[in-house]
Design a protein around this motif. Sequence first.
Motif, PDB file in Angstrom:
ATOM      1  N   LYS A   1       0.832  -1.206   0.000  1.00  0.00           N
ATOM      2  CA  LYS A   1       0.000   0.000   0.000  1.00  0.00           C
ATOM      3  C   LYS A   1       0.866   1.256   0.000  1.00  0.00           C
ATOM      4  CE  LYS A   1      -3.241   2.404   2.981  1.00  0.00           C
ATOM      5  NZ  LYS A   1      -3.873   2.412   4.290  1.00  0.00           N
ATOM      6  N   ASP A   2       1.909   1.288   0.833  1.00  0.00           N
ATOM      7  CA  ASP A   2       2.788   2.451   0.902  1.00  0.00           C
ATOM      8  C   ASP A   2       3.563   2.638  -0.401  1.00  0.00           C
ATOM      9  OD1 ASP A   2       2.018   3.133   3.456  1.00  0.00           O
ATOM     10  OD2 ASP A   2       3.617   1.989   4.417  1.00  0.00           O
ATOM     11  N   LEU A   3       3.992   1.537  -1.013  1.00  0.00           N
ATOM     12  CA  LEU A   3       4.719   1.645  -2.279  1.00  0.00           C
ATOM     13  C   LEU A   3       3.814   2.144  -3.397  1.00  0.00           C
ATOM     14  CD1 LEU A   3       6.939  -1.548  -2.163  1.00  0.00           C
ATOM     15  CD2 LEU A   3       7.660   0.813  -1.879  1.00  0.00           C
ATOM     16  N   LEU A   4       2.577   1.656  -3.447  1.00  0.00           N
ATOM     17  CA  LEU A   4       1.640   2.138  -4.458  1.00  0.00           C
ATOM     18  C   LEU A   4       1.310   3.610  -4.240  1.00  0.00           C
ATOM     19  CD1 LEU A   4      -0.767  -0.920  -4.771  1.00  0.00           C
ATOM     20  CD2 LEU A   4       1.012  -0.191  -6.375  1.00  0.00           C
ATOM     21  N   TRP A   5       1.196   4.008  -2.982  1.00  0.00           N
ATOM     22  CA  TRP A   5       0.985   5.421  -2.666  1.00  0.00           C
ATOM     23  C   TRP A   5       2.146   6.247  -3.192  1.00  0.00           C
ATOM     24  CZ3 TRP A   5       4.178   8.551   0.215  1.00  0.00           C
ATOM     25  CH2 TRP A   5       3.685   9.817   0.519  1.00  0.00           C
ATOM     26  N   GLY A   6       3.377   5.770  -2.979  1.00  0.00           N
ATOM     27  CA  GLY A   6       4.556   6.500  -3.440  1.00  0.00           C
ATOM     28  C   GLY A   6       4.601   6.631  -4.948  1.00  0.00           C
TER      29      GLY A   6
ATOM     30  N   GLY B   1       2.035   6.622  -6.938  1.00  0.00           N
ATOM     31  CA  GLY B   1       0.993   7.595  -7.288  1.00  0.00           C
ATOM     32  C   GLY B   1       1.445   9.026  -7.063  1.00  0.00           C
ATOM     33  N   LYS B   2       2.134   9.258  -5.949  1.00  0.00           N
ATOM     34  CA  LYS B   2       2.636  10.601  -5.652  1.00  0.00           C
ATOM     35  C   LYS B   2       3.693  11.039  -6.674  1.00  0.00           C
ATOM     36  CE  LYS B   2       1.656  12.642  -2.159  1.00  0.00           C
ATOM     37  NZ  LYS B   2       0.707  13.706  -1.985  1.00  0.00           N
ATOM     38  N   ILE B   3       4.521  10.098  -7.137  1.00  0.00           N
ATOM     39  CA  ILE B   3       5.521  10.428  -8.154  1.00  0.00           C
ATOM     40  C   ILE B   3       4.830  10.841  -9.455  1.00  0.00           C
ATOM     41  CG2 ILE B   3       7.298   9.436  -9.660  1.00  0.00           C
ATOM     42  CD1 ILE B   3       8.237   7.820  -7.216  1.00  0.00           C
ATOM     43  N   LEU B   4       3.783  10.109  -9.842  1.00  0.00           N
ATOM     44  CA  LEU B   4       3.059  10.437 -11.068  1.00  0.00           C
ATOM     45  C   LEU B   4       2.401  11.816 -10.981  1.00  0.00           C
ATOM     46  CD1 LEU B   4       1.475   6.974 -11.914  1.00  0.00           C
ATOM     47  CD2 LEU B   4       3.450   8.079 -13.003  1.00  0.00           C
ATOM     48  N   ILE B   5       1.981  12.205  -9.796  1.00  0.00           N
ATOM     49  CA  ILE B   5       1.405  13.534  -9.599  1.00  0.00           C
ATOM     50  C   ILE B   5       2.500  14.599  -9.571  1.00  0.00           C
ATOM     51  CG2 ILE B   5       0.194  14.991  -7.908  1.00  0.00           C
ATOM     52  CD1 ILE B   5      -1.397  12.454  -7.138  1.00  0.00           C
ATOM     53  N   ALA B   6       3.674  14.267  -9.015  1.00  0.00           N
ATOM     54  CA  ALA B   6       4.749  15.244  -8.854  1.00  0.00           C
ATOM     55  C   ALA B   6       5.388  15.651 -10.182  1.00  0.00           C
ATOM     56  CB  ALA B   6       5.822  14.691  -7.917  1.00  0.00           C
ATOM     57  N   ILE B   7       5.367  14.789 -11.180  1.00  0.00           N
ATOM     58  CA  ILE B   7       6.018  15.112 -12.452  1.00  0.00           C
ATOM     59  C   ILE B   7       5.359  16.318 -13.125  1.00  0.00           C
ATOM     60  CG2 ILE B   7       6.504  14.256 -14.786  1.00  0.00           C
ATOM     61  CD1 ILE B   7       6.997  11.493 -13.452  1.00  0.00           C
ATOM     62  N   PRO B   8       4.039  16.315 -13.380  1.00  0.00           N
ATOM     63  CA  PRO B   8       3.464  17.527 -13.980  1.00  0.00           C
ATOM     64  C   PRO B   8       3.526  18.736 -13.044  1.00  0.00           C
ATOM     65  CG  PRO B   8       1.755  15.870 -13.594  1.00  0.00           C
ATOM     66  CD  PRO B   8       3.070  15.243 -13.264  1.00  0.00           C
ATOM     67  N   GLN B   9       3.439  18.485 -11.733  1.00  0.00           N
ATOM     68  CA  GLN B   9       3.530  19.589 -10.780  1.00  0.00           C
ATOM     69  C   GLN B   9       4.896  20.263 -10.881  1.00  0.00           C
ATOM     70  OE1 GLN B   9       2.983  18.446  -6.683  1.00  0.00           O
ATOM     71  NE2 GLN B   9       3.494  20.469  -5.915  1.00  0.00           N
ATOM     72  N   ALA B  10       5.951  19.496 -11.075  1.00  0.00           N
ATOM     73  CA  ALA B  10       7.297  20.068 -11.200  1.00  0.00           C
ATOM     74  C   ALA B  10       7.401  20.951 -12.438  1.00  0.00           C
ATOM     75  CB  ALA B  10       8.337  18.949 -11.249  1.00  0.00           C
ATOM     76  N   TYR B  11       6.823  20.503 -13.550  1.00  0.00           N
ATOM     77  CA  TYR B  11       6.842  21.328 -14.764  1.00  0.00           C
ATOM     78  C   TYR B  11       6.059  22.623 -14.565  1.00  0.00           C
ATOM     79  CZ  TYR B  11       9.106  17.848 -17.705  1.00  0.00           C
ATOM     80  OH  TYR B  11      10.015  16.995 -18.258  1.00  0.00           O
ATOM     81  N   ILE B  12       4.907  22.536 -13.944  1.00  0.00           N
ATOM     82  CA  ILE B  12       4.091  23.729 -13.694  1.00  0.00           C
ATOM     83  C   ILE B  12       4.840  24.712 -12.809  1.00  0.00           C
ATOM     84  CG2 ILE B  12       1.997  24.550 -12.511  1.00  0.00           C
ATOM     85  CD1 ILE B  12       0.663  21.900 -13.515  1.00  0.00           C
ATOM     86  N   GLU B  13       5.473  24.215 -11.739  1.00  0.00           N
ATOM     87  CA  GLU B  13       6.215  25.101 -10.836  1.00  0.00           C
ATOM     88  C   GLU B  13       7.415  25.723 -11.538  1.00  0.00           C
ATOM     89  OE1 GLU B  13       7.202  23.299  -7.117  1.00  0.00           O
ATOM     90  OE2 GLU B  13       5.111  22.888  -6.618  1.00  0.00           O
ATOM     91  N   ALA B  14       8.092  24.976 -12.390  1.00  0.00           N
ATOM     92  CA  ALA B  14       9.241  25.525 -13.115  1.00  0.00           C
ATOM     93  C   ALA B  14       8.799  26.655 -14.040  1.00  0.00           C
ATOM     94  CB  ALA B  14       9.935  24.426 -13.909  1.00  0.00           C
TER      95      ALA B  14
END
Length: 127
Positions: free
Chosen positions: A45-50, A52-65
Motif C-alpha cells: 500500500k505504501d509503495l503504491l501510494w509512493g 501515485g505521488k511520483i506520477l502527480i509530482a512530475i506535472p507539478q514540477a513542470y508547472i512550478e518551473a
Amino acid sequence: MIGHLILRLSLWFLLTANFSPLNTIIGIGIAFLLPRNSTSPERLKDLLWGIGKILIAIPQAYIEAIELILRPHLHEEIVMERVKSRRSPGLVFLDIFLITFTPKTTVLKYRDEGWYEVHHVRRKQTP
C-alpha cells in the motif's frame, strides 16, 4: 530478492549508460555483492501510494518551473514537516525525493526525531 536485483541493475545501467554484455555481467555481479536490506519490507500500500505521488509530482514540477520562469518567487521560508509514522528508510527516502523533486521545495535536513526541515520558495504574500 528479484525486485532488489532489478532495481540495483537498473541503477547500474543509469549510472553507466552502457548495455554491453560485459557491463551487464559486471552490473549483475555488483547487484549480488551489495549488502542486503536488513529492515522490514515496505507494505505494498505504501509503495503504491509512493508511485501515485511520483506520477502527480512530475506535472507539478513542470508547472512550478514555468511559474518560476514567468513570475519569479522571491520569498523564502524554512518550515518543519512531520514524518509520517512507521516509515522505513526506503519510504523516508521516497518522501525526501518527492519533496525535493519539485522546484519550489528542498529538504535541507532529516531529523531523527521525525521531522524534515524544508526550504520553500513562495510568491511574496501581499497584506
